[in-house]
Scaffold this active site. Structure first.
Site, PDB file in Angstrom:
ATOM      1  N   GLY A 208      58.586  -6.190  -4.871  1.00  0.00           N
ATOM      2  CA  GLY A 208      57.994  -4.668  -5.881  1.00  0.00           C
ATOM      3  C   GLY A 208      56.943  -5.231  -6.647  1.00  0.00           C
ATOM      4  O   GLY A 208      56.061  -5.037  -5.799  1.00  0.00           O
TER       5      GLY A 208
ATOM      6  N   SER B   8      55.921 -11.005  -1.568  1.00  0.00           N
ATOM      7  CA  SER B   8      54.689 -10.598  -2.019  1.00  0.00           C
ATOM      8  C   SER B   8      55.308  -9.897  -3.539  1.00  0.00           C
ATOM      9  O   SER B   8      55.085 -11.162  -4.119  1.00  0.00           O
ATOM     10  CB  SER B   8      55.801  -8.581  -1.473  1.00  0.00           C
ATOM     11  N   TRP B   9      55.937  -9.020  -4.138  1.00  0.00           N
ATOM     12  CA  TRP B   9      55.820  -9.111  -5.543  1.00  0.00           C
ATOM     13  C   TRP B   9      56.951 -10.298  -6.048  1.00  0.00           C
ATOM     14  O   TRP B   9      56.856 -11.339  -6.824  1.00  0.00           O
ATOM     15  CB  TRP B   9      56.311  -7.873  -6.658  1.00  0.00           C
TER      16      TRP B   9
ATOM     17  N   ASP C 237      49.080  -8.416   7.268  1.00  0.00           N
ATOM     18  CA  ASP C 237      50.122  -7.760   6.256  1.00  0.00           C
ATOM     19  C   ASP C 237      48.581  -6.757   5.970  1.00  0.00           C
ATOM     20  O   ASP C 237      47.805  -7.240   5.420  1.00  0.00           O
ATOM     21  CB  ASP C 237      49.855  -8.270   5.719  1.00  0.00           C
TER      22      ASP C 237
ATOM     23  N   HIS D  16      53.766  -7.879   6.852  1.00  0.00           N
ATOM     24  CA  HIS D  16      54.450  -7.444   5.595  1.00  0.00           C
ATOM     25  C   HIS D  16      55.732  -7.792   5.839  1.00  0.00           C
ATOM     26  O   HIS D  16      56.324  -8.312   4.702  1.00  0.00           O
ATOM     27  CB  HIS D  16      53.748  -6.538   4.669  1.00  0.00           C
TER      28      HIS D  16
END
Length: 326
Positions: free
Chosen positions: A51, A118-119, A274, A302
Site C-alpha cells: 500500500g 512494495s510499500w 515492474d 510487480h
C-alpha cells in the site's frame, strides 16, 4: 550449462488459517488487527503488507513453511480490519514502526525475520533502520524507497508511456488544468468532505495500480481493486503518505540508511518489468548494500503472486530459516 535442466519453480505453501487473531489498541484513536499462524515455536517472521493501506491477504501466510515459522501479520493503521477505517490522522511511517514494536513485545519475540514487498519493503527498511538489533534478516520484493522520482514515475509521467490506456482512465476524472500535479489533484478529492467525491477518486486511483501490477496488464486486475471498502482505505492512505514524502527526513533518506544495515542478511526479488516500483530502486539499494542478494526476475512485473516472484520469495524464506542472524 548446455543440456542442464532448469529446476522447477517453487510454489506457495498450502493455505493455512490464522491460529490466533486479536485487536490491539495502539493509540487513543487507532486499534490494529494482528494475527499469528504456523508453528508457535518456530522462527518468528513478521510479514508486512503493501500500500500503504493495502491490508492483509490470506496468501501472505503461504510464503513461509508453516512447520518452521511462527508467522505474524497485522493490518496497518486504517486498513483491513484495523479501526477507524481509512483514517489518516496519527498515521505515519513512524507510527507503524512503533506498532511493530508493540506487537513484537506483546508476543515476547526478541528478533524476527522481516518480510515485505512494495510499500512493505519501505516499512521493513524503515523498521530495520530504527531497530536493527531486532532484525534477524530481511526478505524484500519490489523495492520502493518512496522518493519523489518514484512517485513521479508512477503517478505523473513514466508508467503512463507503457500503459497509456490505463493511464487515460486514471487521469480522466481530473480536469486538464489540474493534471500538472496529479498527486495534489487526487489529494483534494480524497480528502473532500463529500463521501461520493472521495469514493469516486479512490476507485480510479486504486484501479490505476491494479491494472499495472502484473506483467499481464489490465486483464489481471485483482478482484479487491473493485471493492469500495478496500479502495477507500488504499487510495486515501497511499496518497496521504506520498503527499508527505513517507514522513522521512529528506528525499532519499531510506537509501542513505543502507550502509548501516549491511550486517543484516538480506535477499531481494524484483521483477524486470515492474511498472509500479521500477527496478532502478532495487539496483541502487544493491549498490549501497553489496552484501544484499538481488534476484531479478526476467518474466515478472510487480505482483507478489507471479510465478517467478513466488519462487524467489519462497526460496528466500526457506534459506533464512537456517541462515538468518537468529
Amino acid at each position: 550449462m548446455y543440456g542442464q535442466s532448469t529446476p522447477p519453480r517453487r510454489d506457495l505453501y498450502p493455505a493455512i488459517e490464522a491460529s490466533h487473531g486479536e485487536m490491539l489498541k495502539v493509540s487513543d484513536l487507532h486499534s490494529i488487527y494482528m494475527e499469528t499462524s504456523g508453528n508457535m515455536r518456530g522462527r518468528p517472521v513478521v510479514a508486512l503488507h503493501g500500500g500503504p493501506g493495502g491490508g492483509l491477504s490470506p496468501e501472505m501466510r503461504r510464503f513461509f513453511d508453516p512447520q518452521r515459522y511462527r508467522i505474524v501479520m497485522m493490518d496497518q493503521r486504517g486498513c483491513g480490519r484495523s479501526t477507524p477505517h481509512a483514517e489518516v490522522r496519527e498515521n505515519t511511517t513512524w507510527d507503524l514502526v512503533a506498532d511493530m514494536e508493540r506487537v513484537r513485545e506483546k508476543l515476547g519475540i526478541d528478533k524476527w525475520l522481516v518480510f515485505g514487498g512494495s510499500w512493505g519493503s519501505t516499512l521493513a527498511l524503515a523498521y530495520a533502520a530504527k531497530h536493527p538489533e531486532r532484525v534477524a534478516g530481511l526478505v524484500l520484493r519490489g523495492i520502493f524507497l518512496l522518493r519523489k522520482s518514484e512517485i513521479d514515475w508512477f503517478y505523473q509521467n513514466g508508467a503512463s508511456h507503457v500503459y497509456p490506456d490505463a493511464f487515460a482512465r486514471y487521469v480522466g476524472v481530473i480536469p486538464e488544468n489540474e493534471r500538472g500535479d496529479l498527486l495534489t489533484a487526487f489529494n483534494t478529492r480524497l480528502t473532500s468532505n463529500d463521501w461520493a467525491t472521495r469514493l469516486a477518486a479512490a476507485r480510479v486511483w486504486a484501479r490505476w495500480e491494479g491494472e499495472t501490477i502484473s506483467i499481464a496488464g489490465p486483464s489481471a486486475l485483482p478482484s479487491r481493486f473493485n471493492e469500495d471498502r478496500f479502495v477507500e482505505a488504499f487510495a486515501r492512505i497511499e496518497n496521504h503518505y506520498f503527499m508527505n514524502g513517507g514522513f522521512f527526513e529528506h528525499d532519499g533518506w531510506l537509501l542513505d540508511q543502507a550502509p548501516l544495515l549491511r550486517h543484516i542478511p538480506c535477499r531481494i526479488a524484483h521483477g524486470r518489468y515492474d511498472m509500479c516500483t521500477p527496478l532502478t530502486s532495487a539496483w541502487e539499494l544493491k549498490q549501497r548494500w553489496p552484501e544484499a542478494e538481488l534476484e531479478i526476475i526476467h518474466d515478472a512485473g510487480h505482483s507478489s503472486l507471479e510465478p517467478g516472484i513466488v519462487d524467489a520469495l519462497v526460496r528466500a524464506t526457506d534459506w533464512m530459516a537456517d541462515r538468518a542472524a537468529w
